[in-house]
Design an enzyme around this catalytic site. Sequence first.
Site, PDB file in Angstrom:
ATOM      1  N   ASN A  43       0.837  -1.193   0.000  1.00 46.94           N
ATOM      2  CA  ASN A  43       0.000   0.000   0.000  1.00 46.94           C
ATOM      3  C   ASN A  43       0.877   1.250   0.000  1.00 46.94           C
ATOM      4  OD1 ASN A  43       0.553  -0.886   2.758  1.00 46.94           O
ATOM      5  ND2 ASN A  43      -0.871   0.666   3.479  1.00 46.94           N
ATOM      6  N   GLU A  45       0.203   5.210   0.668  1.00 52.45           N
ATOM      7  CA  GLU A  45      -0.725   6.262   1.078  1.00 52.45           C
ATOM      8  C   GLU A  45      -0.307   7.604   0.508  1.00 52.45           C
ATOM      9  OE1 GLU A  45      -1.956   4.287   5.366  1.00 52.45           O
ATOM     10  OE2 GLU A  45      -0.747   6.104   5.358  1.00 52.45           O
ATOM     11  N   CYS A  54      -3.861   0.483  -2.860  1.00 47.02           N
ATOM     12  CA  CYS A  54      -3.840  -0.725  -2.036  1.00 47.02           C
ATOM     13  C   CYS A  54      -2.759  -1.685  -2.539  1.00 47.02           C
ATOM     14  CB  CYS A  54      -5.194  -1.428  -2.092  1.00 47.02           C
ATOM     15  SG  CYS A  54      -6.547  -0.484  -1.384  1.00 47.02           S
ATOM     16  N   GLU A  56      -2.995  -4.917  -3.070  1.00 48.01           N
ATOM     17  CA  GLU A  56      -3.497  -5.823  -4.104  1.00 48.01           C
ATOM     18  C   GLU A  56      -3.514  -5.132  -5.465  1.00 48.01           C
ATOM     19  OE1 GLU A  56      -5.870  -6.630  -0.265  1.00 48.01           O
ATOM     20  OE2 GLU A  56      -4.976  -4.921  -1.279  1.00 48.01           O
ATOM     21  N   CYS A  87     -10.211  -4.777   0.473  1.00 47.79           N
ATOM     22  CA  CYS A  87     -11.324  -3.826   0.420  1.00 47.79           C
ATOM     23  C   CYS A  87     -12.237  -4.178  -0.752  1.00 47.79           C
ATOM     24  CB  CYS A  87     -10.800  -2.396   0.299  1.00 47.79           C
ATOM     25  SG  CYS A  87     -10.124  -1.984  -1.332  1.00 47.79           S
ATOM     26  N   CYS A  90     -10.643  -3.710  -4.225  1.00 49.65           N
ATOM     27  CA  CYS A  90      -9.642  -4.728  -4.552  1.00 49.65           C
ATOM     28  C   CYS A  90     -10.283  -6.080  -4.791  1.00 49.65           C
ATOM     29  CB  CYS A  90      -8.579  -4.806  -3.461  1.00 49.65           C
ATOM     30  SG  CYS A  90      -7.434  -3.406  -3.561  1.00 49.65           S
TER      31      CYS A  90
END
Length: 134
Positions: A43, A45, A54, A56, A87, A90
């Site tokens: 990930n 940010e 993310c 994935e 999430c 994803c």
Amino acid sequence: MTDATDLRDRALVVRERAHAPYSGFKVGAAIRDEDGAVHLGCNVENVAYPEGTCAEAGAIAAMVAAGGRRIAAAYVVADAPDPVPPCGGCRQKLAEFADADTPVVMATTDGAERRVTVADLLPGAFAADHMGRA
């Protein structure tokens, strides 16, 4: 070394490279494509939240950039009390590049694992055939 162990080891390594200065929640993902190649993501940010990426999604982008087209297996790891599922976005991304029975392992850094399939994560996934495209 088993395939699952290889994915776990690589996901743990890439997790440490995550850029998570705001949440402190680092996630690593390793996916194996249809040819056996492994692609990694973590990930990333951004202060303009939620403009991050993310783990994935990063692994899928790496797979596509390398020429892979189908996910054969996925492994996602985070430092949490219980394995953390992908999430919603994803889950849809995984469904785009994987079959319904593709295995996904969600894990903690302490070694707890939960094994599911893409269909378990996203039953009734929206797919290209819903648009009249196969």
